[in-house]
Write a protein that holds these residues in place. Structure first.
Motif, PDB file in Angstrom:
ATOM      1  N   GLU A 130     -16.904  -3.443  40.385  1.00 28.47           N
ATOM      2  CA  GLU A 130     -15.571  -3.238  40.963  1.00 28.47           C
ATOM      3  C   GLU A 130     -15.180  -1.763  40.851  1.00 28.47           C
ATOM      4  O   GLU A 130     -14.623  -1.195  41.799  1.00 28.47           O
ATOM      5  CB  GLU A 130     -14.544  -4.124  40.252  1.00 28.47           C
ATOM      6  CG  GLU A 130     -13.178  -4.124  40.893  1.00 28.47           C
ATOM      7  CD  GLU A 130     -13.147  -4.703  42.292  1.00 28.47           C
ATOM      8  OE1 GLU A 130     -12.313  -4.268  43.104  1.00 28.47           O
ATOM      9  OE2 GLU A 130     -13.967  -5.598  42.586  1.00 28.47           O
ATOM     10  N   ARG A 133     -17.065   0.154  43.453  1.00 30.74           N
ATOM     11  CA  ARG A 133     -16.511  -0.104  44.791  1.00 30.74           C
ATOM     12  C   ARG A 133     -15.220   0.676  45.019  1.00 30.74           C
ATOM     13  O   ARG A 133     -14.938   1.102  46.138  1.00 30.74           O
ATOM     14  CB  ARG A 133     -16.245  -1.599  44.955  1.00 30.74           C
ATOM     15  CG  ARG A 133     -15.878  -1.976  46.369  1.00 30.74           C
ATOM     16  CD  ARG A 133     -15.945  -3.475  46.555  1.00 30.74           C
ATOM     17  NE  ARG A 133     -15.797  -3.820  47.928  1.00 30.74           N
ATOM     18  CZ  ARG A 133     -14.649  -4.176  48.498  1.00 30.74           C
ATOM     19  NH1 ARG A 133     -13.573  -4.255  47.777  1.00 30.74           N
ATOM     20  NH2 ARG A 133     -14.595  -4.461  49.778  1.00 30.74           N
ATOM     21  N   PHE A 138     -17.889   5.879  46.988  1.00 29.19           N
ATOM     22  CA  PHE A 138     -18.171   4.643  47.706  1.00 29.19           C
ATOM     23  C   PHE A 138     -17.203   4.463  48.871  1.00 29.19           C
ATOM     24  O   PHE A 138     -17.599   4.025  49.944  1.00 29.19           O
ATOM     25  CB  PHE A 138     -18.089   3.447  46.754  1.00 29.19           C
ATOM     26  CG  PHE A 138     -18.532   2.157  47.381  1.00 29.19           C
ATOM     27  CD1 PHE A 138     -19.874   1.853  47.489  1.00 29.19           C
ATOM     28  CD2 PHE A 138     -17.598   1.253  47.893  1.00 29.19           C
ATOM     29  CE1 PHE A 138     -20.290   0.673  48.068  1.00 29.19           C
ATOM     30  CE2 PHE A 138     -18.016   0.073  48.476  1.00 29.19           C
ATOM     31  CZ  PHE A 138     -19.364  -0.218  48.563  1.00 29.19           C
ATOM     32  N   GLU A 142     -18.194   4.052  52.656  1.00 28.06           N
ATOM     33  CA  GLU A 142     -17.714   2.883  53.405  1.00 28.06           C
ATOM     34  C   GLU A 142     -17.034   3.310  54.694  1.00 28.06           C
ATOM     35  O   GLU A 142     -17.239   2.708  55.757  1.00 28.06           O
ATOM     36  CB  GLU A 142     -16.759   2.083  52.514  1.00 28.06           C
ATOM     37  CG  GLU A 142     -16.379   0.732  53.047  1.00 28.06           C
ATOM     38  CD  GLU A 142     -15.511  -0.043  52.071  1.00 28.06           C
ATOM     39  OE1 GLU A 142     -15.637  -1.284  52.050  1.00 28.06           O
ATOM     40  OE2 GLU A 142     -14.706   0.557  51.352  1.00 28.06           O
TER      41      GLU A 142
END
Length: 189
Positions: A130, A133, A138, A142
């Motif tokens: 987590e 992310r 990240f 993304e």
């Protein structure tokens, strides 16, 4: 030490143990104490009587073992059943022992501790994933993937004006990308 040797020599009529017969037959036996013919005759008779009793007891034992086998056969008790019963009885004795109970309790406690440890490891891994992310690297990666995805997929306006049957299905989607399109960069550590 000499007293012990004299003591063993003074008692030559001691009973030999199993396996000593061969040794005594090879070594010279001590001289037999003098006895009367009458005493000798009584001992001979007693010897014959004891040998007969042993023979009779051996025959009785053999007959009883045969009788036991017949009864077990009639009851349907097979050697396999007896083995199963013996194993079952032994297992009950083992599980009833203090050592088994202590070992079982120790293993149970170890199992509980291991389960808790694995749970904690799983929670730590989930938290770390987590965190990864939510990391800015990240998020940047993304966003680049989303941008690339939107550039690769046909827009709603082009798909409505173009007839799907006119599109060449052999042309891969990567060929429709402009030459200067950004490529995704691997995340930095």
């Amino acid at each position: 030490m000499e007293d012990a040797e004299k003591g063993s020599q003074q008692h030559p009529d001691s009973i030999p143990e199993v396996g000593e017969d061969a040794v005594t037959s090879v070594t010279p036996s001590p001289p037999v104490p003098a006895m009367t013919e009458e005493e000798r005759q009584e001992l001979q008779e007693e010897l014959v009587k004891v040998e007969d009793e042993i023979q009779t007891l051996s025959q009785v034992l053999a007959a009883k073992e045969k009788q036991l086998a017949d009864i077990k056969r009639k009851l349907g008790i097979t050697p396999l059943n007896e083995l199963k019963q013996n194993i079952s009885k032994t297992w009950q004795e083992v599980t009833g022992s203090n050592a088994y109970r202590r070992t079982s309790e120790t293993l149970s406690q170890a199992s509980l501790k291991a389960t808790a440890a694995f749970s904690n490891v799983g929670t730590a891994i989930s938290k770390k994933l987590e965190d990864v992310r939510n990391a800015p690297t990240f998020k940047s990666f993304e966003e680049k993937v989303e941008t690339l995805k939107t550039k690769m997929s046909p827009s709603a306006s082009t798909s409505s004006t173009t007839n799907p049957s006119e599109q060449n299905s052999d042309t891969p989607a990567a060929e429709s990308l402009p030459e200067n399109s950004p490529t995704p960069e691997p995340p930095m550590n």
